[in-house]
Design a protein around this motif. Structure first.
Motif, PDB file in Angstrom:
ATOM      1  N   ARG A   1       0.832  -1.209   0.000  1.00 29.11           N
ATOM      2  CA  ARG A   1       0.000   0.000   0.000  1.00 29.11           C
ATOM      3  C   ARG A   1       0.864   1.256   0.000  1.00 29.11           C
ATOM      4  O   ARG A   1       0.535   2.248  -0.655  1.00 29.11           O
ATOM      5  CB  ARG A   1      -0.953   0.001   1.199  1.00 29.11           C
ATOM      6  N   MET A   2       1.972   1.233   0.742  1.00 26.95           N
ATOM      7  CA  MET A   2       2.899   2.370   0.747  1.00 26.95           C
ATOM      8  C   MET A   2       3.461   2.595  -0.658  1.00 26.95           C
ATOM      9  O   MET A   2       3.477   3.729  -1.153  1.00 26.95           O
ATOM     10  CB  MET A   2       4.050   2.118   1.721  1.00 26.95           C
ATOM     11  N   GLU A   3       3.916   1.522  -1.278  1.00 33.32           N
ATOM     12  CA  GLU A   3       4.471   1.622  -2.630  1.00 33.32           C
ATOM     13  C   GLU A   3       3.426   2.150  -3.606  1.00 33.32           C
ATOM     14  O   GLU A   3       3.722   3.030  -4.431  1.00 33.32           O
ATOM     15  CB  GLU A   3       4.989   0.252  -3.084  1.00 33.32           C
ATOM     16  N   ALA A   4       2.213   1.634  -3.501  1.00 33.12           N
ATOM     17  CA  ALA A   4       1.132   2.081  -4.392  1.00 33.12           C
ATOM     18  C   ALA A   4       0.812   3.558  -4.169  1.00 33.12           C
ATOM     19  O   ALA A   4       0.584   4.294  -5.136  1.00 33.12           O
ATOM     20  CB  ALA A   4      -0.108   1.211  -4.176  1.00 33.12           C
ATOM     21  N   ASN A   5       0.764   3.998  -2.924  1.00 38.62           N
ATOM     22  CA  ASN A   5       0.470   5.413  -2.630  1.00 38.62           C
ATOM     23  C   ASN A   5       1.532   6.337  -3.227  1.00 38.62           C
ATOM     24  O   ASN A   5       1.201   7.333  -3.869  1.00 38.62           O
ATOM     25  CB  ASN A   5       0.417   5.661  -1.118  1.00 38.62           C
ATOM     26  N   LEU A   6       2.796   6.020  -2.987  1.00 32.91           N
ATOM     27  CA  LEU A   6       3.876   6.866  -3.494  1.00 32.91           C
ATOM     28  C   LEU A   6       3.843   6.909  -5.021  1.00 32.91           C
ATOM     29  O   LEU A   6       3.980   7.975  -5.629  1.00 32.91           O
ATOM     30  CB  LEU A   6       5.231   6.360  -2.983  1.00 32.91           C
ATOM     31  N   ALA A   7       3.650   5.757  -5.634  1.00 26.26           N
ATOM     32  CA  ALA A   7       3.598   5.686  -7.098  1.00 26.26           C
ATOM     33  C   ALA A   7       2.410   6.477  -7.652  1.00 26.26           C
ATOM     34  O   ALA A   7       2.561   7.255  -8.609  1.00 26.26           O
ATOM     35  CB  ALA A   7       3.519   4.224  -7.545  1.00 26.26           C
TER      36      ALA A   7
ATOM     37  N   LEU B   1       2.898  10.199  -7.623  1.00 25.45           N
ATOM     38  CA  LEU B   1       3.905  10.659  -8.577  1.00 25.45           C
ATOM     39  C   LEU B   1       3.575  10.311 -10.028  1.00 25.45           C
ATOM     40  O   LEU B   1       4.317  10.677 -10.937  1.00 25.45           O
ATOM     41  CB  LEU B   1       5.272  10.079  -8.208  1.00 25.45           C
ATOM     42  N   GLY B   2       2.478   9.602 -10.234  1.00 29.79           N
ATOM     43  CA  GLY B   2       2.074   9.251 -11.598  1.00 29.79           C
ATOM     44  C   GLY B   2       2.977   8.211 -12.237  1.00 29.79           C
ATOM     45  O   GLY B   2       3.180   8.221 -13.461  1.00 29.79           O
ATOM     46  N   ILE B   3       3.508   7.303 -11.413  1.00 33.89           N
ATOM     47  CA  ILE B   3       4.339   6.226 -11.934  1.00 33.89           C
ATOM     48  C   ILE B   3       3.713   4.895 -11.543  1.00 33.89           C
ATOM     49  O   ILE B   3       2.710   4.853 -10.829  1.00 33.89           O
ATOM     50  CB  ILE B   3       5.800   6.330 -11.424  1.00 33.89           C
ATOM     51  N   GLU B   4       4.312   3.813 -11.991  1.00 29.65           N
ATOM     52  CA  GLU B   4       3.799   2.478 -11.677  1.00 29.65           C
ATOM     53  C   GLU B   4       4.351   2.002 -10.330  1.00 29.65           C
ATOM     54  O   GLU B   4       5.477   2.351  -9.957  1.00 29.65           O
ATOM     55  CB  GLU B   4       4.208   1.494 -12.775  1.00 29.65           C
ATOM     56  N   ALA B   5       3.587   1.173  -9.648  1.00 32.44           N
ATOM     57  CA  ALA B   5       4.005   0.670  -8.333  1.00 32.44           C
ATOM     58  C   ALA B   5       5.309  -0.120  -8.410  1.00 32.44           C
ATOM     59  O   ALA B   5       6.104  -0.104  -7.471  1.00 32.44           O
ATOM     60  CB  ALA B   5       2.899  -0.172  -7.709  1.00 32.44           C
ATOM     61  N   TRP B   6       5.582  -0.781  -9.532  1.00 34.81           N
ATOM     62  CA  TRP B   6       6.823  -1.560  -9.647  1.00 34.81           C
ATOM     63  C   TRP B   6       8.057  -0.652  -9.691  1.00 34.81           C
ATOM     64  O   TRP B   6       9.185  -1.141  -9.536  1.00 34.81           O
ATOM     65  CB  TRP B   6       6.798  -2.492 -10.858  1.00 34.81           C
ATOM     66  N   GLN B   7       7.869   0.643  -9.843  1.00 31.41           N
ATOM     67  CA  GLN B   7       8.992   1.582  -9.848  1.00 31.41           C
ATOM     68  C   GLN B   7       9.363   2.037  -8.431  1.00 31.41           C
ATOM     69  O   GLN B   7      10.315   2.793  -8.259  1.00 31.41           O
ATOM     70  CB  GLN B   7       8.654   2.802 -10.703  1.00 31.41           C
ATOM     71  N   VAL B   8       8.602   1.582  -7.444  1.00 31.90           N
ATOM     72  CA  VAL B   8       8.826   1.975  -6.055  1.00 31.90           C
ATOM     73  C   VAL B   8       9.071   0.724  -5.221  1.00 31.90           C
ATOM     74  O   VAL B   8       8.298  -0.237  -5.290  1.00 31.90           O
ATOM     75  CB  VAL B   8       7.605   2.737  -5.482  1.00 31.90           C
ATOM     76  N   ASN B   9      10.139   0.753  -4.441  1.00 29.34           N
ATOM     77  CA  ASN B   9      10.449  -0.348  -3.541  1.00 29.34           C
ATOM     78  C   ASN B   9      10.595   0.209  -2.125  1.00 29.34           C
ATOM     79  O   ASN B   9      11.352   1.155  -1.910  1.00 29.34           O
ATOM     80  CB  ASN B   9      11.754  -1.037  -3.966  1.00 29.34           C
ATOM     81  N   VAL B  10       9.854  -0.365  -1.188  1.00 29.08           N
ATOM     82  CA  VAL B  10       9.947   0.031   0.214  1.00 29.08           C
ATOM     83  C   VAL B  10      10.420  -1.173   1.011  1.00 29.08           C
ATOM     84  O   VAL B  10       9.845  -2.256   0.902  1.00 29.08           O
ATOM     85  CB  VAL B  10       8.586   0.535   0.757  1.00 29.08           C
ATOM     86  N   LYS B  11      11.472  -0.947   1.788  1.00 28.98           N
ATOM     87  CA  LYS B  11      12.014  -1.982   2.661  1.00 28.98           C
ATOM     88  C   LYS B  11      11.969  -1.455   4.088  1.00 28.98           C
ATOM     89  O   LYS B  11      11.844  -0.258   4.301  1.00 28.98           O
ATOM     90  CB  LYS B  11      13.475  -2.288   2.297  1.00 28.98           C
ATOM     91  N   ALA B  12      12.118  -2.371   5.036  1.00 26.63           N
ATOM     92  CA  ALA B  12      12.185  -1.963   6.446  1.00 26.63           C
ATOM     93  C   ALA B  12      13.206  -2.830   7.148  1.00 26.63           C
ATOM     94  O   ALA B  12      13.411  -3.993   6.781  1.00 26.63           O
ATOM     95  CB  ALA B  12      10.824  -2.093   7.108  1.00 26.63           C
ATOM     96  N   THR B  13      13.844  -2.247   8.142  1.00 19.88           N
ATOM     97  CA  THR B  13      14.797  -2.991   8.939  1.00 19.88           C
ATOM     98  C   THR B  13      14.739  -2.499  10.384  1.00 19.88           C
ATOM     99  O   THR B  13      14.416  -1.347  10.635  1.00 19.88           O
ATOM    100  CB  THR B  13      16.235  -2.839   8.382  1.00 19.88           C
ATOM    101  N   THR B  14      15.010  -3.412  11.288  1.00 19.14           N
ATOM    102  CA  THR B  14      15.189  -3.006  12.681  1.00 19.14           C
ATOM    103  C   THR B  14      16.657  -2.654  12.851  1.00 19.14           C
ATOM    104  O   THR B  14      17.466  -2.883  11.949  1.00 19.14           O
ATOM    105  CB  THR B  14      14.830  -4.140  13.659  1.00 19.14           C
ATOM    106  N   GLU B  15      16.997  -2.132  13.997  1.00 11.77           N
ATOM    107  CA  GLU B  15      18.405  -1.856  14.264  1.00 11.77           C
ATOM    108  C   GLU B  15      18.865  -2.637  15.483  1.00 11.77           C
ATOM    109  O   GLU B  15      19.722  -2.178  16.237  1.00 11.77           O
ATOM    110  CB  GLU B  15      18.633  -0.357  14.403  1.00 11.77           C
ATOM    111  N   GLU B  16      18.256  -3.844  15.628  1.00 14.03           N
ATOM    112  CA  GLU B  16      18.683  -4.780  16.668  1.00 14.03           C
ATOM    113  C   GLU B  16      18.703  -4.143  18.059  1.00 14.03           C
ATOM    114  O   GLU B  16      19.572  -4.437  18.870  1.00 14.03           O
ATOM    115  CB  GLU B  16      20.057  -5.360  16.324  1.00 14.03           C
ATOM    116  N   GLY B  17      17.760  -3.235  18.294  1.00 15.67           N
ATOM    117  CA  GLY B  17      17.657  -2.605  19.606  1.00 15.67           C
ATOM    118  C   GLY B  17      18.660  -1.496  19.853  1.00 15.67           C
ATOM    119  O   GLY B  17      18.729  -0.958  20.949  1.00 15.67           O
ATOM    120  N   LEU B  18      19.432  -1.110  18.847  1.00 16.08           N
ATOM    121  CA  LEU B  18      20.479  -0.099  19.016  1.00 16.08           C
ATOM    122  C   LEU B  18      19.984   1.287  18.626  1.00 16.08           C
ATOM    123  O   LEU B  18      19.212   1.447  17.684  1.00 16.08           O
ATOM    124  CB  LEU B  18      21.698  -0.451  18.150  1.00 16.08           C
TER     125      LEU B  18
END
Length: 160
Positions: free
Chosen positions: A114-120, A123-140
């Motif tokens: 949904r985040m990728e679709a919203n951003l795309a 901006l008037g682009i396709e969802a495949w042009q947007v990649n969203v990743k997430a990471t933790t920082e191991e509690g740091l």
């Protein structure tokens, strides 16, 4: 000389009680939300900064100063639409966006598409042009102890 431009964006916001958590334009149910002048959508802010940088527009603080009451509580997707218009005016097209959210919690996997679709969409682009990743920082650090969230984004623009 090539018509390609790369931009990098970074943003950070404090997590607090009593605010909604909005990431990539998606309202995510959680006990804390991001503090900021607008809706504090850290992911969208990093994307806007990357786009602005690639097009030499400055940064989002210059484009949307937090001293301007017009931006109080505004949806960051509306601000992103404005940045998209500035890119269009300058003859740039978005080739792709790659963004990373740094947060210990909550898990955002179920909301990623949904985040990728919203951003795309904005901006008037396709969802495949947007990649969203997430990471933790191991509690740091501040993201690891859940006192804040951060996001990085890299974009590639092409002169039309």
């Amino acid at each position: 000389m090539t018509g390609l431009r790369i931009g990098h964006g970074y943003d950070v916001h404090r997590l607090v009680e009593g605010r909604p958590l909005i990431l990539g334009g998606v309202d995510i149910p959680w006990k804390l939300g991001l503090l900021g002048h607008s809706d504090a959508d850290v992911l969208t802010h990093a994307v806007m900064d990357a786009l602005s940088g690639a097009a030499r527009l400055g940064d989002i603080g210059k484009l949307f100063p937090d001293t301007d009451p017009a931006y109080a509580g505004i949806s960051s997707l509306k601000l992103l639409a404005h940045v998209g218009g500035l890119l269009e005016d300058r003859g740039f097209a978005v080739v792709n966006i790659d963004a990373t959210l740094l947060a210990q919690a909550p898990k955002v996997g179920p909301y990623r598409s949904r985040m990728e679709a919203n951003l795309a969409r904005v901006l008037g682009i396709e969802a495949w042009q947007v990649n969203v990743k997430a990471t933790t920082e191991e509690g740091l650090g501040f993201t690891g102890d859940s006192s804040g969230m951060a996001a990085h984004a890299v974009v590639l623009l092409e002169k039309k």
